[in-house]
Write a protein that holds these residues in place. Structure first.
Motif, PDB file in Angstrom:
ATOM      1  N   THR A 116       0.847  -1.187   0.000  1.00 26.96           N
ATOM      2  CA  THR A 116       0.000   0.000   0.000  1.00 26.96           C
ATOM      3  C   THR A 116       0.892   1.249   0.000  1.00 26.96           C
ATOM      4  O   THR A 116       2.095   1.158   0.301  1.00 26.96           O
ATOM      5  CB  THR A 116      -0.879   0.031   1.259  1.00 26.96           C
ATOM      6  N   PRO A 117       0.344   2.419  -0.313  1.00 29.97           N
ATOM      7  CA  PRO A 117       1.156   3.639  -0.222  1.00 29.97           C
ATOM      8  C   PRO A 117       1.750   3.842   1.166  1.00 29.97           C
ATOM      9  O   PRO A 117       2.892   4.302   1.295  1.00 29.97           O
ATOM     10  CB  PRO A 117       0.153   4.743  -0.577  1.00 29.97           C
ATOM     11  N   GLU A 118       0.993   3.484   2.191  1.00 30.56           N
ATOM     12  CA  GLU A 118       1.480   3.648   3.562  1.00 30.56           C
ATOM     13  C   GLU A 118       2.657   2.716   3.842  1.00 30.56           C
ATOM     14  O   GLU A 118       3.636   3.110   4.482  1.00 30.56           O
ATOM     15  CB  GLU A 118       0.354   3.375   4.564  1.00 30.56           C
ATOM     16  N   TYR A 119       2.564   1.482   3.349  1.00 31.00           N
ATOM     17  CA  TYR A 119       3.659   0.532   3.542  1.00 31.00           C
ATOM     18  C   TYR A 119       4.898   0.983   2.781  1.00 31.00           C
ATOM     19  O   TYR A 119       6.027   0.867   3.276  1.00 31.00           O
ATOM     20  CB  TYR A 119       3.233  -0.865   3.095  1.00 31.00           C
ATOM     21  N   TRP A 120       4.703   1.498   1.567  1.00 34.26           N
ATOM     22  CA  TRP A 120       5.823   2.045   0.787  1.00 34.26           C
ATOM     23  C   TRP A 120       6.546   3.122   1.590  1.00 34.26           C
ATOM     24  O   TRP A 120       7.774   3.088   1.722  1.00 34.26           O
ATOM     25  CB  TRP A 120       5.316   2.607  -0.544  1.00 34.26           C
ATOM     26  N   ASN A 122       6.559   3.703   4.751  1.00 31.55           N
ATOM     27  CA  ASN A 122       7.203   3.132   5.928  1.00 31.55           C
ATOM     28  C   ASN A 122       8.516   2.457   5.581  1.00 31.55           C
ATOM     29  O   ASN A 122       9.529   2.614   6.279  1.00 31.55           O
ATOM     30  CB  ASN A 122       6.269   2.145   6.613  1.00 31.55           C
ATOM     31  N   ARG A 123       8.534   1.670   4.499  1.00 32.85           N
ATOM     32  CA  ARG A 123       9.762   0.966   4.117  1.00 32.85           C
ATOM     33  C   ARG A 123      10.863   1.939   3.706  1.00 32.85           C
ATOM     34  O   ARG A 123      12.042   1.717   3.997  1.00 32.85           O
ATOM     35  CB  ARG A 123       9.482  -0.018   2.980  1.00 32.85           C
ATOM     36  N   MET A 124      10.501   3.022   3.021  1.00 31.95           N
ATOM     37  CA  MET A 124      11.508   4.013   2.652  1.00 31.95           C
ATOM     38  C   MET A 124      12.034   4.739   3.896  1.00 31.95           C
ATOM     39  O   MET A 124      13.221   5.045   4.005  1.00 31.95           O
ATOM     40  CB  MET A 124      10.935   5.016   1.652  1.00 31.95           C
ATOM     41  N   ALA A 125      11.134   4.984   4.859  1.00 33.96           N
ATOM     42  CA  ALA A 125      11.561   5.628   6.102  1.00 33.96           C
ATOM     43  C   ALA A 125      12.490   4.727   6.907  1.00 33.96           C
ATOM     44  O   ALA A 125      13.462   5.184   7.508  1.00 33.96           O
ATOM     45  CB  ALA A 125      10.337   6.006   6.943  1.00 33.96           C
ATOM     46  N   VAL A 126      12.193   3.430   6.910  1.00 30.87           N
ATOM     47  CA  VAL A 126      12.985   2.469   7.674  1.00 30.87           C
ATOM     48  C   VAL A 126      14.345   2.198   7.026  1.00 30.87           C
ATOM     49  O   VAL A 126      15.359   2.060   7.721  1.00 30.87           O
ATOM     50  CB  VAL A 126      12.206   1.144   7.836  1.00 30.87           C
TER      51      VAL A 126
END
Length: 264
Positions: A116-120, A122-126
Motif C-alpha cells: 500500500t502507499p502507507e507501507y511504501w 514506511n519501508r523508505m523511512a525504515v
C-alpha cells in the motif's frame, strides 16, 4: 563443502580510530552490534542509536569494560524529530561526530500486490530516508569541526542479485549507492569521505531465525566464490578499514563483503 575455520577472528588495529567519535545506527543487534563491538575495541568513543532497548542495554553493559564504554541512545529513526534530537544530544556531549555508520535497516519480505502507499512510505523511512538525515546532521558537525570525516552507508547485495519478495527493500538499497556517490562528490571538498558497504548473506541471529534454513544456506554457498558464510565480523572488519586513515583515498565507491556471491 565449506572449510572449517580453525583460528578465531582477530581484528586489525587502527591506532587513528582511538578516541574518534563514532555514531552507529541500528547498533543494538545484528551487524550493528558487531560494529559497536569492533569500534569500541579500537578505543573509539561510540554512540549507537536503536529502537531495540533491551538488546541495546545488554550490549552496552557487555562492553562496559571498554576504554570508552559505548553509549546507547534510544531513537526511532523514522521519527525525524527524534533523530535530530539524538544528534543534538551527541553534539552536546561529545562536541561533534567524526565517523557515521548508517547501518540500520529491516528486510521484511512482501508481495507486490500487498504493498500500500502507507507501507511504501514506511519501508523508505525504515531503510533509506534516515541515512540522508543522519548524514545531514553529522556533516554539519564535521564541517563545524573542520577536520573532515567519514560516512559509511550500508547497502545490500540483494538488489544486485534480484532477490524475491524484497522489491521495496531493494529499491531503498539501490538508492543508497546513488546517495553515497552524490554525497562523496558534494562533500569531498570538506575532506569528508563517503562510501557504501555492501554486505552479502551475513549470518546474523535474525537471518538464521527467519530465512537461512539449511536449504537456503546451501543455495547461498553454491552461489558464492568462497564456500564460507559471511560473518558479522567480516562486515565490521571492512568497516574499520574504510573508517580509518588507511582508506584515506577511498571515497564514492561500493565495497562488497559477500564472498563473491553472484547468485545461484
Amino acid at each position: 563443502m565449506p572449510h572449517t575455520q580453525q583460528e578465531p577472528f582477530v581484528y586489525a588495529s587502527y591506532p587513528d580510530l582511538a578516541g574518534k567519535r563514532v555514531v552507529i545506527t541500528g547498533g543494538g543487534t545484528g551487524i550493528g552490534s558487531e560494529l559497536v563491538t569492533a569500534f569500541a575495541g579500537q578505543g573509539a568513543r561510540v554512540w549507537f542509536l536503536d529502537i531495540a532497548a533491551e538488546a541495546s542495554r545488554a550490549l552496552a553493559e557487555s562492553l562496559a569494560g571498554a576504554i570508552h564504554p559505548p553509549r546507547f541512545v534510544h531513537c526511532d529513526l523514522t521519527d525525524l524529530g527524534a533523530l535530530a534530537a539524538a544528534f543534538a544530544g551527541i553534539e552536546s556531549e561529545a562536541g561533534g561526530v567524526d565517523i557515521l555508520l548508517n547501518n540500520a535497516a529491516n528486510d521484511d519480505r512482501h508481495e507486490i500486490d500487498d504493498v500500500t502507499p502507507e507501507y511504501w512510505e514506511n519501508r523508505m523511512a525504515v531503510n533509506l530516508r534516515h541515512q540522508f538525515f543522519c548524514a545531514q546532521s553529522a556533516v554539519r558537525m564535521m564541517r563545524k569541526n573542520g577536520k573532515g570525516g567519514v560516512i559509511l552507508n550500508f547497502g545490500s547485495i540483494s538488489w544486485h542479485l534480484a532477490s524475491s519478495q524484497l522489491s521495496l527493500y531493494m529499491t531503498a538499497k539501490a538508492a543508497i549507492e546513488g546517495l553515497s556517490r552524490g554525497m562523496a562528490r558534494d562533500l569531498g571538498g570538506d575532506d569528508i569521505r563517503v562510501n557504501s558497504v555492501i554486505p552479502g548473506a551475513v549470518r546474523t541471529p535474525r537471518q538464521q531465525a527467519l530465512w537461512h534454513t539449511p536449504e537456503e544456506e546451501a543455495r547461498i554457498l553454491a552461489g558464492q566464490c568462497l564456500r564460507e558464510r559471511v560473518e558479522m565480523q567480516d562486515v565490521a572488519a571492512l568497516s574499520l578499514f574504510l573508517a580509518s586513515n588507511n582508506a584515506r583515498r577511498c571515497s564514492g565507491r561500493e565495497y562488497f563483503v559477500d564472498a563473491g556471491w553472484y547468485g545461484a
